[in-house]
Scaffold this active site. Structure first.
Site: not given
Ligand code: APR
Length: 236
Positions: A97, A112
């Protein structure tokens, strides 16, 4: 954490969660509702470009409707204050984003890729994603029809700007991961690279991530409050 001058910040989907954008691996996350192998791989795009383009257009519309939250804003403030001290905040995001940019971050490394950009698979040109992008769209640069895709990194593809990221990590005197589950490499390995270089590390997340034990310090809670507090403790 002392008085860091070069802070490397890695953000993930959790930093945009409070802006209303879905995360990937939380309960009800994007990959719990959609199959990444059918929507986020080069093979999926080759097999069914319309479905893939529709999926990313739907996500893009969500991004356009979202607003940066206090976590994004806190990083902008820290970037400015650190620069005033002669330091530098290196912002590396896994997010596609543009909320960091819209909050005012001046340099954002999107490892990414970026959802609001389209890439021509014929000539490689990257252009802003237009609303009407579909399988019959022509590349604005070379005119080739039907070769436009989102400029995001799919599973099985190389993340972007890895050399820049590695150089910044090696030069950092503090590594902070915000809102990432630590599930996807190479980003998930950066905390261990930092530790190997004796760089202090901190995780800021809603709950302990897969990498939690690798961090020296941690602040758990929503990024919109935990991150500003952490940065304020550093005088940022
Ligand atoms: N504040 C802080 N942390 C949060 C919040 C919040 N409001 N809401 C969720 N989280 C945390 C969750 O606990 C989780 O550990 O954010 C993390 C999100 O993890 P993922 O959903 O796995 O996202 P991300 O780590 O960015 O994924 C990495 O995976 O599919 C690929 O390309 C995609 O860039 C992405 C990559």
């Amino acid at each position: 954490m002392g008085d860091p001058k070069k802070i490397f910040v890695l953000t993930g989907a959790g930093v945009s969660a409070e802006s209303g954008l879905g995360t990937f691996r939380d309960r009800g996350g994007i990959w719990a509702r959609f199959d990444p192998m059918r929507l986020a791989t080069p093979e999926a795009y080759a097999a069914d470009p319309d479905t893939v383009l529709d999926f990313y257009d739907h996500r893009r519309r969500g991004v356009v409707a979202a607003e940066p939250n206090a976590a994004h804003v806190a990083l902008v403030r820290a970037e400015t204050r650190l620069a005033a001290r002669g330091g530098h905040l290196f912002l590396c995001t896994q997010n596609v984003d543009d909320l960091h940019e819209r909050a005012g971050s001046r340099t954002v490394v999107h490892m990414h890729g970026e959802l609001l950009k389209a890439r021509c698979t014929a000539c490689g040109a990257v252009t802003p994603w237009r609303d009407d992008l579909n399988r019959t769209s022509a590349c604005p640069a070379c005119g080739t029809v039907g070769r436009m895709r989102p400029d995001v990194v799919w599973f099985g593809e190389m993340p972007m700007q890895l050399d820049t990221i590695e150089d910044a990590l090696a030069a950092a005197d503090l590594f902070v991961a915000v809102g990432t589950s630590g599930a996807v490499y190479p980003a998930a390995g950066y905390v261990r690279q930092a530790r190997a270089l004796n760089i202090p590390t901190c995780e800021i997340n809603l709950e302990p991530s897969d990498n939690a034990e690798a961090f020296d310090d941690a602040r758990y809670g929503p990024a919109s409050t935990a991150l500003p507090r952490f940065l304020a403790d550093l005088g940022l």
